[in-house]
Design an enzyme around this catalytic site. Sequence first.
Site, PDB file in Angstrom:
ATOM      1  CB  SER A 163      -8.377   0.882   5.747  1.00 21.47           C
ATOM      2  OG  SER A 163      -9.045   2.114   5.841  1.00 21.47           O
ATOM      3  CE  LYS A 168      -3.881   1.971   2.671  1.00 21.46           C
ATOM      4  NZ  LYS A 168      -4.753   1.782   3.850  1.00 21.46           N
ATOM      5  CB  SER A 198      -7.908   3.722   2.975  1.00 17.66           C
ATOM      6  OG  SER A 198      -7.057   3.058   3.900  1.00 17.66           O
TER       7      SER A 198
END
Lengths: 451, 52
Positions: free
Chosen positions: A173, A74, A149
């Site tokens: 997330s 990420k 997210s």
Amino acid sequence: MTIVEAAAALRVKRVSSVELTRESLTGIGRSNPKLNAFITVTPEQALAQAAERDVELARGMDRGPLHGIPIAHKDLVCTKGVLTTAGSRLFADFVPDFDAEVAARLNEAGAVTVGKTGLHELAYGITSTNPHYGAVRNPWNTDAIPGGSSGGSGAAVAAGLVAMATGTDTGGSIRIPSSFCGTVGLKPTYEAVSRRGVLALSLTFDHIGPMTRTVRDAAISFNAISEANYVPPASVDIAGLRIGIPRNFFFAHLDPEVEEAVRKAIATAVTLGAVVKEVSLPDIAALNTVGRILLLSEAVSVLRPYLGRRTDFGQDVLALLDQGRMISAADYLDAQRLRRLMYQEFTRVWADVDCIFTPATPMVAPLIGQRTVQTGTIIEDVRLAATRFARSINILGIPALAMPVGFSASRLPVGLQILAPARREDVLLKVGAALEDALALTMRGRTMETA
Amino acid sequence: MTAWKNIAASLDPPIPAEDAERIAPVLEALEQSFRPLVRSIPQGADVWTAPE
């Protein structure tokens, strides 16, 4: 290929790490224009790393099951010499000169990093529709959000571009994109995985964890990144395991297709010998309220140096930061006191059950740009609906696993969430693996829009 | 009721009035659900530190 499959193929020399990496990079080249799952791809670095891993294996140096496996991070996990944007204009040119602890551990375990995945701006939201880097799209329906997210990680893993990607989870997330993309996402116990070198959103409930295609791959990945010496469970025998089904909150206001798939997963666990017991949980809506006060406040503290740069934030993130700036210190501290009281109250449930099953999200993936969603009989804001079953778990700091347990009629995945007491990831991964085997969910047999 | 718009204007840097107007109802709703919880905190309750 899953980590388990690729690791086996590497060891019988049916494939090399360079070949796996080339395949991953080719897939990214083909799919990223549609999915926008990656912000940065690092082909030269990845191929060099893969070649090194092949040489190591040929010399008999085996770093374990992640050796030579292509993965992604990420894009708020700091990676030495590689752009790390946090999906924000604030960090558009930030190139760290160090690796985050989680990246260093995965390097040490032999994984090959092919790039950095897209996310909701600053990890502060659940759509991954990013105003600066574009909308990440769901591989099962490219008009739908992947969740967030960690949306890029979810999309990349679901589309088979990498076997594993890192995610972070402050209010769902990891679990929300896992639910919407049909991947497995493990949010470990708070601080079971080091946060060092991961750009923060909160100061007391950011969690780092793996996103994979199978529960066994999640166990392997967690073993590599966890602070404690975690050993994946050898057996998937769940006979006698006590599963709690909440009487309150988690089965109210649900998409009926989600409820049906989750109830089927519960019934499957029973056929495997698990014992199901209804449990009453503390006021989860109150816990969510406490969580909102905490996150709004802590995100402001983290991002305070940038608050004067209003035009550098997307509208939704700016609105959340503005809300956080108006919460008093006394209210923040009272929220932390309530958090402790609620944790103590919640902990009592573990006397009666070993784990708890809930839906991961009340609905399947909404469309990009969709503002509200119907969950059962109510219509609610998409962000509040998506975080409704996840946020409270961050506040408690206990581990949670999201995994696919079915599909909607619209061919979108449905996610189950499994909760366990602090530091009992072994319970989650064992029951998850047992369910995965029993449900035999053929995710790869389904047609994705990007195929 | 909390005077959200006044607080917004007093911050440094201030929150523009039109933005404050948009978020005030959200904060008001959050306040409505949070205030009764605060009243339930017993004397001597400590803050959360980590999962025990």
